[in-house]
Design an enzyme around this catalytic site. Structure first.
Site, PDB file in Angstrom:
ATOM      1  N   GLU A  57       5.405 -13.269 -14.682  1.00 45.67           N
ATOM      2  CA  GLU A  57       6.813 -13.448 -15.042  1.00 45.67           C
ATOM      3  C   GLU A  57       7.394 -14.681 -14.351  1.00 45.67           C
ATOM      4  OE1 GLU A  57       7.956  -8.788 -15.942  1.00 45.67           O
ATOM      5  OE2 GLU A  57       8.396  -9.632 -13.977  1.00 45.67           O
ATOM      6  N   THR A 107       4.701  -6.284 -22.757  1.00 42.87           N
ATOM      7  CA  THR A 107       6.099  -6.016 -22.377  1.00 42.87           C
ATOM      8  C   THR A 107       6.772  -7.369 -22.129  1.00 42.87           C
ATOM      9  OG1 THR A 107       5.319  -5.612 -20.115  1.00 42.87           O
ATOM     10  CG2 THR A 107       5.767  -3.690 -21.491  1.00 42.87           C
ATOM     11  N   ASN A 110      13.855  -9.884 -14.023  1.00 42.34           N
ATOM     12  CA  ASN A 110      13.870  -8.554 -13.418  1.00 42.34           C
ATOM     13  C   ASN A 110      15.244  -8.088 -12.953  1.00 42.34           C
ATOM     14  OD1 ASN A 110      10.961  -7.462 -13.190  1.00 42.34           O
ATOM     15  ND2 ASN A 110      10.788  -9.632 -12.713  1.00 42.34           N
ATOM     16  N   THR A 163      -3.775  -2.683 -11.763  1.00 42.29           N
ATOM     17  CA  THR A 163      -2.494  -3.368 -11.834  1.00 42.29           C
ATOM     18  C   THR A 163      -2.021  -3.755 -13.222  1.00 42.29           C
ATOM     19  OG1 THR A 163      -3.475  -5.539 -11.416  1.00 42.29           O
ATOM     20  CG2 THR A 163      -2.800  -4.278  -9.505  1.00 42.29           C
ATOM     21  N   LYS A 205      -2.899  -6.162 -20.660  1.00 44.50           N
ATOM     22  CA  LYS A 205      -1.531  -6.619 -20.567  1.00 44.50           C
ATOM     23  C   LYS A 205      -1.123  -6.580 -19.097  1.00 44.50           C
ATOM     24  CE  LYS A 205       1.964  -4.744 -20.145  1.00 44.50           C
ATOM     25  NZ  LYS A 205       2.903  -4.555 -18.965  1.00 44.50           N
ATOM     26  N   THR A 260      18.954  -3.308 -18.515  1.00 45.26           N
ATOM     27  CA  THR A 260      20.211  -3.355 -19.241  1.00 45.26           C
ATOM     28  C   THR A 260      20.317  -4.563 -20.166  1.00 45.26           C
ATOM     29  OG1 THR A 260      21.256  -4.487 -17.361  1.00 45.26           O
ATOM     30  CG2 THR A 260      21.471  -2.104 -17.471  1.00 45.26           C
TER      31      THR A 260
END
Length: 397
Positions: free
Chosen positions: A270, A150, A392, A187, A176, A397
């Site tokens: 991230e 992702t 995040n 997790t 992943k 959107t």
């Protein structure tokens, strides 16, 4: 034991594939399939989150028999909080996979990752299944690892080989995970494979233990996913049975692969720029040691401290004190990268030059001793940067 290439298909008896089914907006693989040549022994560990995605619920039910032959994984849609419709969507897709592979449907497991609250694009997935099955091959392990990503930047694969009872045995896997990572099972998504012969009850127990020692000791942001799943399939093709003394080398192999995958997840967190290892010793109990290490690893202030390479040791002490672990603050000792920063609860003053150099590396070790007992625990995490917020803040959107 030696490391080798091959990921989830390194073990004998497994093939994999991936295609772009149009689940994600980008033209990248988003539907992966791992298949055993014959019915395999199967086990799983799933999220403890009370909100569970449809594929988690379906796989939980199907894997109770301890057998499976295929695992279908998609990215771009979590199929969570989709109600009865989401369960029905997953069933339709798994039935199509079973038909294409000529398997019993209950032997098809499922996992999904991506946006919560959206339904699977069933029609697109059904159109992609023939190609997915057609492309199954041992050489396509990396494609399968790419298909489950992702926000990850890199595919995560690992495999080892060792001899058990004179036979070459392999354990491999893919995973992943990059965000919504907090220890409480696994997790993330992970598929482990082996060509050892393992009894279902033993595989279930060893997988649970290995997850506790690896995936449950990492955290990126403290948020537990609704879709976390670790699968394990054992083909038995090597001819080596995991019994008696053979359990020890097999456990070492399983844990080594899962540990490497766990570290890959942390390093690919991230927005991450630096990793951190939190070691807590001298706790009264293992539970208190774990809570203390987890509190430090999940602290936004500690994580931003790591990001800025700013050894603000008060943040570490505060997180330890807030963890619920019982200890005397006047006996607390803390080290950062081997430099003693707190002695008997008193902060040590360092020169600006020493402080600046202390945390400049790609990984930082923070060592805490509570002097309250003999229990210890360890967590691995990464820093918290502006890029994490950027990723995040606009995820949906």
């Amino acid at each position: 034991m030696k490391w080798m290439n091959g990921g989830v298909t390194a073990a004998l008896g497994f093939r994999a594939s991936a295609v772009n089914a149009g689940i994600k907006r980008l033209n990248k693989p988003d539907l992966s399939l791992v298949v055993a040549d014959e019915l395999a022994v199967a086990a799983a560990v799933v999220t403890r989150n009370r909100v569970k995605a449809a594929p988690v619920l379906i796989s939980q039910e199907r894997i109770r028999a301890g057998q499976a032959q295929a695992i279908l994984l998609n990215s771009g849609c979590a199929n969570c909080m989709t109600g009865v419709a989401g369960l029905r969507d997953a069933m339709v897709v798994s039935r199509s996979v079973a038909g294409a592979l000529r398997l019993t449907e209950r032997h098809v497991l499922m996992a999904s990752t991506g946006m919560i609250g959206q339904r699977l694009p069933v029609a697109r997935m059904l159109r992609s299944i023939p190609a997915l099955v057609q492309h199954l091959h041992r050489a396509n392990h990396t494609s399968a690892a790419l298909g489950i990503l992702t926000t990850d930047l890199k595919p995560k694969e690992a495999a080892v080989e060792a001899r058990i009872h004179g036979s070459a045995v392999r354990v491999g896997g893919m995973a992943k995970g990059s965000g919504m990572i907090a220890p409480s099972m696994a997790t993330m998504l992970c598929v482990m494979t082996t060509d050892a012969a393992v009894a279902p009850s033993l595989l279930r127990r060893l997988l649970r233990q290995a997850a506790a020692r690896t995936f449950n000791q990492i955290t990126i942001d403290g948020d537990m996913s609704t879709n976390d799943t670790v699968f394990a399939l054992a083909s038995g093709r090597s001819g080596a049975r995991v019994t008696g003394a053979a359990q020890k080398p097999f456990v070492q192999m399983l844990q080594a692969v899962m540990e490497r995958l766990a570290l890959m997840i942390v390093s690919d967190g991230e927005g991450a720029t630096r990793m951190a290892e939190i070691i807590v010793e001298g706790a009264r109990t293992e539970g208190e040691a774990s809570r203390c290490a987890r509190s430090i690893a999940n602290s936004p202030l500690v994580k931003t401290m790591v990001a800025g390479a700013d050894p603000n040791v008060g943040r570490v002490a505060a997180a330890a004190g807030a963890s619920g672990a019982v200890f005397d603050p006047n006996r607390l000792d803390i080290w950062i990268e081997g430099q003693r920063m707190v002695v008997g609860g008193v902060a040590v003053r360092l020169s600006a030059a020493v402080s600046r150099r202390l945390m400049q590396g790609p990984s930082v070790r923070i060592h805490v001793h509570l002097h309250a007992g003999r229990a210890a625990s360890r967590m691995r995490t990464c820093d918290l940067t502006e890029e994490y917020v950027h990723i995040n803040a606009r995820y949906s959107t």
